[in-house]
Structure formats: structure tokens, C-alpha cells
Write an enzyme that holds these catalytic residues in place. Structure first.
Site, short mmCIF file in Angstrom:
data_model
loop_
_atom_site.label_atom_id
_atom_site.label_comp_id
_atom_site.label_asym_id
_atom_site.label_seq_id
_atom_site.Cartn_x
_atom_site.Cartn_y
_atom_site.Cartn_z
N ARG A 164 23.99 -8.88 42.64
CA ARG A 164 22.77 -9.21 41.41
C ARG A 164 22.28 -8.54 40.46
O ARG A 164 21.37 -7.92 40.08
CB ARG A 164 21.39 -9.15 42.71
CG ARG A 164 21.52 -10.32 43.90
CD ARG A 164 21.60 -11.54 43.12
NE ARG A 164 21.58 -12.30 44.68
CZ ARG A 164 22.90 -12.89 45.20
NH1 ARG A 164 23.93 -12.42 44.48
NH2 ARG A 164 22.98 -13.64 46.08
N SER A 246 14.20 -15.69 46.22
CA SER A 246 14.44 -14.53 46.96
C SER A 246 13.75 -13.41 46.41
O SER A 246 14.11 -13.00 45.08
CB SER A 246 15.99 -13.99 47.29
OG SER A 246 16.27 -15.34 48.28
N GLU A 349 14.28 -8.51 43.27
CA GLU A 349 15.29 -9.09 42.21
C GLU A 349 14.67 -9.29 41.07
O GLU A 349 15.40 -9.29 39.96
CB GLU A 349 15.72 -10.18 43.22
CG GLU A 349 16.76 -10.19 44.08
CD GLU A 349 17.60 -11.60 44.57
OE1 GLU A 349 17.60 -12.37 43.64
OE2 GLU A 349 18.00 -11.42 45.89
#
Length: 353
Positions: A164, A246, A349
Site C-alpha cells: 500500500r 479498508s 490507508e
């Protein structure tokens, strides 16, 4: 180039947070970026690049000039002995690209179906799901350096992909720094889709679908359909219940740290990685701390998946929608709970603006 003033962003971010852009430019070609840079007033302003708004939390009105990426187009641009090379404009919806590749018998992206956002945002986050990450299918990308106006092309190594993460999430560190956050805009992305395709079915949810269907070797279309079913069952539709997908990264720990946690929490969901480290399921950690279904103000934790924070207000109302402050207050409370119980710091995130 048209500069729009005082533009509402509530429907340009999937959380449905009410905020405004003081100035917004719709980028539909490289020329729009060059025109912005050449403008004696707007070309000197800091910028915020906005794609589908699926990975952002707005905590107030946006002062920088918002570059709304709307460059379109999907095509096959070449091939190698091992792969077909497909190029997509940064403004294309990610899921539309995945569907296009399957419609043209070009498998490889099916595990990444139904991920919200645009193509241009995908390399920034190095999106991933169900055993496949963008870097596994990446060829190269084009972009424009906002400080010089020069176009550039980066390969996978130059993008510095990790979990990520990429070079686009890091600010330049000094004159020789390679970080490109706030310094560059991605215009097109190319993908290498394998000619010798094989299904990626290592994740438990997909394996369950395969077993239910009684299929030994699923097709790419079957995997696509299964992933869509799994995601729709677990994740809320942002058009109905605002969210950014998420919210926390799955943390990684050493094998020794994982063994220590398992000794105390035998049911913890974990996945061994090739480098010997262990990835823990952040959603399981949050659920174990009792947060699933809970709310603070108009921000809540989704009752079907603790990894997703949602808008419990009215995402279509300026006054009744969740605020970015409420989202981040809830996020910090969750981080504190997980750290106090497991000694693990969860990292968000989304980009917080």
C-alpha cells in the site's frame, strides 16, 4: 483550461464528507496540466490531485487547487513474449478497466475487481486484493512533474512499490529526494497482462467459492464474479453508505511477535509472507477490541467488516453528513484500543487532507 470556484466535493469523495474546493481544474488531457502551470496566478498555487475520491478523508475545505483527473481511454498498446500491454487513462474507473480487460480476453486483473477509485490512483496506493497487487501486473506509467512541466515515464522499480505504498506517497526529501507526493500527477498507466495466465486462488474466501462451485480450474471470469460477490457481501456500497473502503493497513510483524500474540490470542487471523514476516488481519484486531458496529458521532464501524469506517449521517446533506473530524476521532480511538491490547499500531490507508 477552466478554473471552477467554490466547488462542492461531497459527491467527489466516497465518504460523502461535505467540503469545498476553493478552486478546481478538470484535467482531461496533458494540455490542461500545462495550461495550469503556465497561468500566472493558478500556476503558482499548491495542488491536490483527486481521482475517484475513494481513498481520502477531507477534514475541511481544500485550499490547494484541486486537479480532478478525468483523462479517459483504454487500449492495447503492445506486447512482449510474456504479456499484453494495456494502457488506461488516469481518469478511468478502476473497475471499468478490469471489466474491459476480461471483455477483451485479457485476464490478470480479475482479483482486483470492484476496488473503488480511478486508474491514476491505483499505483499511488499499490492497490491489492485476494493475493494480487497492482505491482504484480504493472508495466509503466506516464506523468507530469508539476514543478518543471516535464513529462516522465516510470517503471516498477522507479515507483518503489511496497505494501500500500509507492514513491507517490512520500514528499521529496531535500534537493535529491525521490518522493513525488504533491510534485507530480499521473496521466496514464500501463499493465502487463500475462499470456500464460493462471488463476490466483490462494485466499480463503476465493477457495471457499471454488469449493462451493466444484471447480478445479476456474476461469478469470469466474474469479471476477466471485470477487464481486465477496466484496459486495462484506463491503457497503459508497453510494448508499459513505466509506473509503479498508481504512487501516494490515500490519506486519515478525514471526516471533506473531507467536507471542498467538499464545495469547490463538484465533488471530494471520498470513505468512515470503520474506518470513507475518501479516495480521487488521479487521480481526479491531473486531477483537469490540468496535464492530460501534459509532462515535456520525462516524461508525461497519457491522459486517470492522476494517471499514462508515458515514452514519446523511451523505447527501451538507449539514447532516459525517465530518472528517468525526472520522479521524473514531480512527484514533480504534488505534488506541488495538495498541493497548495487542501492542500494534494500525496505520490508516486513506490520505487525510
Amino acid at each position: 483550461m477552466l478554473v471552477e470556484k467554490n466547488v462542492p466535493l461531497q459527491h467527489s469523495n466516497t465518504f460523502g464528507i461535505a467540503a469545498r474546493a476553493h478552486a478546481l481544474v478538470r484535467v482531461r488531457s496533458d494540455g490542461d496540466v500545462h495550461a495550469l502551470r503556465a497561468d500566472p496566478l493558478w500556476g503558482r498555487q499548491p495542488v491536490l490531485v483527486l481521482g475517484g475520491g475513494s481513498n481520502i478523508v477531507l477534514t475541511g475545505d481544500v485550499e490547494p487547487v484541486v486537479l480532478k483527473m478525468e483523462i479517459k481511454g483504454i487500449r492495447v498498446v503492445g506486447e512482449t513474449p510474456a504479456a499484453w500491454i494495456v494502457e488506461a487513462g488516469a481518469g478511468e474507473r478502476w473497475h471499468d478497466l478490469v471489466a474491459w480487460t476480461l471483455d477483451h480476453d485479457l485476464p490478470g486483473l480479475e482479483n482486483l475487481a470492484l476496488i473503488p477509485g480511478t486508474v491514476g490512483a491505483a499505483p499511488v496506493q499499490n492497490i491489492g486484493a485476494y493475493g494480487v497487487e497492482l505491482q504484480d501486473r504493472f508495466d509503466s506509467l506516464d506523468g507530469i512533474d508539476l514543478s518543471t512541466g516535464q513529462g516522465f515515464t516510470l517503471d516498477a522499480a522507479q515507483c518503489a512499490f511496497s505494501y500500500r505504498d509507492s514513491v507517490f506517497k512520500h514528499a521529496p526529501a531535500g534537493a535529491r529526494g525521490m518522493g513525488l507526493a504533491g510534485r507530480a500527477v499521473i496521466t496514464r498507466v500501463r499493465f502487463a497482462l500475462p499470456k500464460a495466465w493462471k488463476p490466483e486462488i490462494g485466499y480463503l474466501d476465493i477457495e471457499r467459492k471454488r469449493a462451493e462451485a466444484g471447480v478445479d480450474q476456474p476461469t478469470a471470469r469466474q474469479i471476477f464474479d466471485w470477487v464481486c460477490e465477496i466484496r459486495r457481501a462484506k463491503l457497503p456500497d459508497p453510494q448508499v453508505l459513505g466509506n473509503a473502503g479498508s481504512f487501516f493497513k494490515n500490519p506486519t510483524v515478525t514471526a516471533e511477535q506473531c507467536a507471542d500474540i498467538i499464545a495469547r490470542e490463538p484465533r488471530i487471523v494471520h498470513y505468512p509472507l515470503t520474506d518470513g514476516s507475518i501479516k495480521l488481519a487488521a479487521g480481526w484486531l479491531i473486531d477483537a477490541c469490540g468496535w464492530k458496529g460501534k459509532s462515535m458521532g456520525k462516524a461508525g464501524v461497519y457491522e459486517r467488516q470492522a476494517l471499514v469506517l462508515v458515514n452514519r449521517g446523511d451523505r447527501n446533506s451538507n449539514d447532516a453528513s459525517v465530518t472528517g473530524g468525526e472520522v479521524m476521532t473514531l480512527a484514533r480511538a480504534i488505534q488506541t484500543s488495538v495498541y493497548e491490547r495487542f501492542g500494534i499500531r494500525l496505520e490508516p490507508e486513506p490520505v487525510v487532507v
